[in-house]
Design a protein around this motif. Structure first.
Motif: not given
Lengths: 383, 383
Positions: A124, A157, B154-155, B157-158, B161-162, B165-166, B168-169, B192, B195-196
């Motif tokens: 990333x 995001x 929703x507030x 997520x940023x 998110x990293x 993503x790791x 999810x990958x 998805x 992952x979150x």
């Protein structure tokens, strides 16, 4: 799509592409003469339109209709930052700058550092670094910070997520399989990603609506989004266009380009993973010159033969790069193609002619690119 | 898991649940006496442990080992805000407050307003509003802003998110299908989402590490995350635990509860979609009293029969609510169960005994809940 002789998907383009077939199978429309004429009223037609590098569209006529009625247009394009920028990547960006002036439109530019992390063997950190490097190239092309906002997915995001959720809610894994060729081995990040790429179209419309004083709840419902990009991105816009009525936004329109061929031959697009096939904006100009001098041409085995039989510009990457990218003058270009075909222009000369232009471009671009480092932060969506 | 007689997934719990079978099939461990003894050294054992409402775990012993070595523990739990909070939802939160004191740990609490939008017929505005309403209940239980951070997906997520993503990958759609029962009709947002939810475990570890002065790149690698929650959430932690070594973090540990039965009978868990079956923290106390007075009991058809034959506390929701939630005194509880079985306590009296406690709880809770409106912003992750 995957045909017997070529493949065009957002993650793979290979083989000799039959653009006629793509137009039919994707269900997009050719940019015809009447449409060219309408565009020419906004600004002198860009090289990429005159040489038909941008060749197809969805609803470009609708955008022109709405624009004539005085409705706002917003532009959206982007980049998957998996490496440094090469000249093929610049094609839609250069054209976007022309569209921006023609429509007096704001541009939202998405850097999909998340997507490239998900599909490539990159960290990333690497994809977010490439995103910043690629942004320098965008800025070097003359975009201004007041009407150009760069979205870095991992940074922004939060802004996109509500739109992405609304698109995702009505996109099943079946649909994603059919549209993108996903299967059960696809990772769950990539399977969600199309919603995020589609989201920017609506986010951009909303932002332009809000900038015009509309309230957030229904801002931008009359704004028209136009997406200039290469044809391989079309599947994303099918998802976005299907979702539009549910989100209450106009369907995003597209203006679609062919691929700039790689230096080693006309098949596929210039690949970022084959360094000799592509010229990077970060290449030393003299290294770029060497790459051009080794390019695949339409010439004959010997000088004598070429003088006698002439060359074939249709398969000659040097002729194509001149035609599609570097020879602005239509008359000069026509004459050169004629002369090449007649054996009056030899490959060595032709390569040098292109190489000089490539070197001049790179020197200028690299100068602007370095200056862009000082202002890059001004272009960030949240700057 | 779906058995012939019951279903336990993050989105559905129904039938008569065989917790023995769940322990075996999920591969979790029972909280045994030696473990109870170790926990009792941190703080007097909570009612939910004494009455075995929290009954299973993954690596709770590892958490205790690490804690004894002086390593930090961070707690993580959450809520899917699809409606108002009912008493069943409070169970893990009340227990988390006990754990927080026992381990002197910070809590990260995730409100999955995105997930509930994706799976329910609710708007994003509705789920984000419920998230704020549900947060009032959390705060009313006595959590303090300095060691309690509420994540609204929703507030925030940023921030997540990293990590997402790791995770999810390396999670394919196949894996998500096997673990969560997804299929091709599942929307790409929900696919998805695991992952979150898994991401928070690692984010929490990183944040605690950083608060301790570690650098971001390897912060929190020695912090242990403990997740108190109902057993239906276990699939998420399998994803998180599988991903942990790749992210370089400790595997999150869990402490898992059974479900509080609904008022209309012992099958399944108290459902937020059946208003008569559940008592909401927003119910008027006298409405709650009426619900209790209509509860399913283990009594006999007539008072005479009940006096003669006695009642069955094992199927009596009133007895169970007292045992699991409202009767703190172990001796009193044992005596009441004995008396109920012997026909000495009748249903009317038993219901009134519970109703009085429920009403008292609600009055106090609702007072604190209203006061929470003034401080809710202080608990936000980014406050």
């Amino acid at each position: 799509m995957t045909s017997t002789s070529f493949t065009v998907t957002p993650w793979e383009v290979k083989g000799e592409i039959d653009y006629e077939k793509i137009i039919k199978e994707f269900g997009v429309k050719r940019i015809d003469e009447p449409l060219m004429h309408r565009l020419s009223k906004l600004a002198p037609l860009h090289l990429f339109l005159r040489r038909k590098l941008f060749f197809a569209h969805r609803d470009l006529d609708v955008v022109l209709d709405e624009h004539e009625k005085g409705r706002k247009v917003v532009l959206y394009t982007g980049r998957g930052p998996s490496g440094h920028t090469h000249l093929g990547h610049l094609v839609p960006w250069i054209f976007t700058r022309w569209l921006q002036k023609a429509f007096k439109a704001k541009l939202y530019f998405q850097m999909t550092d998340d997507e490239k992390f998900l599909v490539k063997d990159l960290s990333l950190e690497q994809t977010t670094n490439y995103a910043k490097e690629n942004a320098l190239d965008l800025i070097a092309l003359g975009f201004e910070p007041h009407d150009t906002k760069i979205i870095y997915d991992t940074e922004h995001i939060r802004e996109l997520y509500p739109f992405a959720l609304k698109i995702a809610k009505r996109t099943t894994f079946s649909t994603a399989k059919a549209v993108f060729g996903f299967d059960n081995s696809t990772n769950i990040g990539l399977s969600f990603f199309p919603a995020l790429q589609a989201a920017v179209a609506f986010y951009a419309q909303q932002q332009v609506g809000m900038a015009g004083g509309e309230k957030a709840a229904d801002a931008g419902k009359n704004v028209q989004c136009l997406i200039p990009c290469a044809i391989d991105q079309d599947p994303y816009w099918r998802i976005a266009r299907d979702a539009a009525p549910y989100l209450g936004y106009q369907k995003p329109a597209t203006i679609l380009s062919k691929f700039l061929p790689g230096l080693s031959g006309p098949a596929g697009k210039m690949s970022a993973s084959d360094a000799a096939n592509a010229i990077y904006t970060t290449d030393k100009p003299e290294d770029a010159r060497k790459k051009v001098m080794r390019a695949f041409t339409g010439g004959q085995p010997t000088i004598d033969e070429q003088r006698k039989k002439g060359g074939n510009p249709d398969i000659c990457t040097v002729c194509q790069w001149l035609n599609l990218l570097f020879e602005e003058d239509d008359d000069v270009m026509q004459q050169r193609l004629k002369d090449y075909r007649a054996g009056k222009i030899l490959d060595g000369e032709n390569k040098k002619y292109l190489a000089d232009k490539v070197v001049a471009f790179l020197e200028e671009h690299q100068r602007k690119r370095e200056k862009a480092r000082d202002v890059i932060e001004k272009y960030s969506l949240t700057a």
